[in-house]
Write an enzyme that holds these catalytic residues in place. Structure first.
Site, mmCIF file in Angstrom:
data_model
loop_
_atom_site.group_PDB
_atom_site.id
_atom_site.type_symbol
_atom_site.label_atom_id
_atom_site.label_comp_id
_atom_site.label_asym_id
_atom_site.label_seq_id
_atom_site.Cartn_x
_atom_site.Cartn_y
_atom_site.Cartn_z
ATOM 1 N N GLY A 164 -18.656 3.455 -8.949
ATOM 2 C CA GLY A 164 -17.795 3.560 -7.768
ATOM 3 C C GLY A 164 -18.123 4.679 -6.802
ATOM 4 O O GLY A 164 -17.854 4.572 -5.612
ATOM 5 N N ASP B 63 -6.898 7.748 -10.582
ATOM 6 C CA ASP B 63 -5.730 6.887 -10.785
ATOM 7 C C ASP B 63 -4.936 7.458 -11.949
ATOM 8 O O ASP B 63 -4.146 8.389 -11.781
ATOM 9 C CB ASP B 63 -6.189 5.444 -11.002
ATOM 10 C CG ASP B 63 -5.023 4.484 -11.154
ATOM 11 O OD1 ASP B 63 -3.871 4.899 -10.904
ATOM 12 O OD2 ASP B 63 -5.243 3.322 -11.526
ATOM 13 N N LYS C 281 -4.723 8.473 -5.988
ATOM 14 C CA LYS C 281 -3.570 7.568 -5.912
ATOM 15 C C LYS C 281 -2.302 8.331 -6.199
ATOM 16 O O LYS C 281 -2.270 9.172 -7.105
ATOM 17 C CB LYS C 281 -3.704 6.448 -6.953
ATOM 18 C CG LYS C 281 -4.421 5.243 -6.455
ATOM 19 C CD LYS C 281 -4.234 4.073 -7.409
ATOM 20 C CE LYS C 281 -5.391 3.121 -7.262
ATOM 21 N NZ LYS C 281 -5.335 1.993 -8.176
ATOM 22 N N PHE D 60 -4.184 -1.310 -5.518
ATOM 23 C CA PHE D 60 -5.582 -1.502 -5.888
ATOM 24 C C PHE D 60 -6.412 -1.616 -4.615
ATOM 25 O O PHE D 60 -6.127 -2.436 -3.745
ATOM 26 C CB PHE D 60 -5.762 -2.745 -6.764
ATOM 27 C CG PHE D 60 -7.038 -2.689 -7.536
ATOM 28 C CD1 PHE D 60 -7.102 -2.014 -8.752
ATOM 29 C CD2 PHE D 60 -8.195 -3.274 -7.038
ATOM 30 C CE1 PHE D 60 -8.303 -1.923 -9.460
ATOM 31 C CE2 PHE D 60 -9.393 -3.184 -7.746
ATOM 32 C CZ PHE D 60 -9.440 -2.518 -8.951
ATOM 33 N N VAL D 61 -7.429 -0.755 -4.510
ATOM 34 C CA VAL D 61 -8.214 -0.694 -3.275
ATOM 35 C C VAL D 61 -9.670 -1.073 -3.530
ATOM 36 O O VAL D 61 -10.190 -0.903 -4.633
ATOM 37 C CB VAL D 61 -8.120 0.702 -2.612
ATOM 38 C CG1 VAL D 61 -6.700 0.989 -2.156
ATOM 39 C CG2 VAL D 61 -8.603 1.811 -3.547
ATOM 40 N N ASP E 118 -14.695 -1.375 -6.309
ATOM 41 C CA ASP E 118 -14.896 -2.809 -6.541
ATOM 42 C C ASP E 118 -13.672 -3.513 -7.098
ATOM 43 O O ASP E 118 -12.753 -2.882 -7.634
ATOM 44 C CB ASP E 118 -16.033 -3.010 -7.539
ATOM 45 C CG ASP E 118 -15.584 -2.688 -8.976
ATOM 46 O OD1 ASP E 118 -15.121 -1.557 -9.205
ATOM 47 O OD2 ASP E 118 -15.651 -3.582 -9.849
ATOM 48 N N ARG F 241 -18.022 -3.623 -3.032
ATOM 49 C CA ARG F 241 -18.437 -2.218 -2.919
ATOM 50 C C ARG F 241 -19.074 -1.953 -1.566
ATOM 51 O O ARG F 241 -19.071 -0.825 -1.085
ATOM 52 C CB ARG F 241 -19.450 -1.877 -4.021
ATOM 53 C CG ARG F 241 -18.891 -1.966 -5.435
ATOM 54 C CD ARG F 241 -19.847 -1.309 -6.408
ATOM 55 N NE ARG F 241 -19.586 -1.672 -7.790
ATOM 56 C CZ ARG F 241 -18.689 -1.077 -8.579
ATOM 57 N NH1 ARG F 241 -17.955 -0.103 -8.107
ATOM 58 N NH2 ARG F 241 -18.536 -1.469 -9.816
#
Ligand code: IMP
Ligand code: MG
Length: 191
Positions: A55, A114, A142, A164-165, A171, A177
């Site tokens: 990520g 998160d 978050k 959820f981003v 992803d 991505r």
């Protein structure tokens, strides 16, 4: 020119891409500012970045080119969301932790905080190697008031809602991505 976009087109042509959360222009100026803070913190020293794959790749690529520092780059591969799910299974280290961090000024770079499990596990694993200093940088944090004991990153790009981003490296089922903006995943796909 200069007109802000309300949507970001999906690279795969499907409709998983929801509301625009952070535009590419806003990301670029914030990454500039973060790089300035990091450059100040490590001025005159060598820094070893430990980037969390996959990520963090887009953020990392933009960030390091703005850091006028003596810099070494190392990576670790961690997976929390196998397949098309928005429920974390907790971090699974799918590559070995880099060794040789003893005595180094280490800065962990991740895309998003998160639950904090990933960063927590990395802080423990790197800490065991006795680095000279250990700091953390996340592009997104978050909002999770239910988790007051999460690790506190030293550098944070944006505080975002608990949704959820996707995009800019983040992803869903290994897709999206390459979206240049950060968007919310369409509600119907959240599990
Ligand atoms: P944590 O361990 O729960 O803090 O989750 C951190 C990792 O989960 C991040 O490095 C991301 O790879 C992934 N992750 C958490 N939230 C999201 C999200 O909203 N979109 C995509 N990936 C996410
Ligand atoms: Mg990750």
């Amino acid at each position: 020119m200069g007109k802000s976009r309300q949507t970001s087109s999906s690279p795969s042509g499907d409709d998983a891409v929801g509301r625009l959360l952070v535009s590419r222009d806003t990301i670029a100026s914030r990454v500039d500012a973060l790089a300035g803070q990091i450059a100040c913190e490590y001025a005159g020293r060598e820094v070893t970045l430990l980037a969390v794959l996959t990520g963090a790749v887009v953020f990392l690529a933009d960030l390091i080119r703005r850091l006028p520092l003596r810099l070494k780059l190392t990576v670790v591969s961690v997976r929390s969301y196998p397949g098309e799910t928005t429920k974390s299974r907790g971090p699974d280290f799918i590559s070995q932790m880099p060794s040789g961090l003893a005595g180094k000024d280490v800065l962990i770079i991740d895309d998003i905080l998160d639950s904090g499990q990933t960063l927590g596990a990395l802080l423990r694993a790197v800490g065991e190697q006795n680095p000279s200093s250990l700091r953390t940088c996340v592009l997104l944090r978050k909002d999770r008031p239910d988790l007051p004991d999460r690790p506190r990153p030293n550098f944070v790009g944006f505080e975002v809602e608990d949704e959820f981003v996707i995009g800019y490296g983040l992803d869903f089922g290994d897709l999206y991505r390459n979206l240049p903006d950060i968007c919310v995943l369409k509600q119907g796909l959240v599990t």
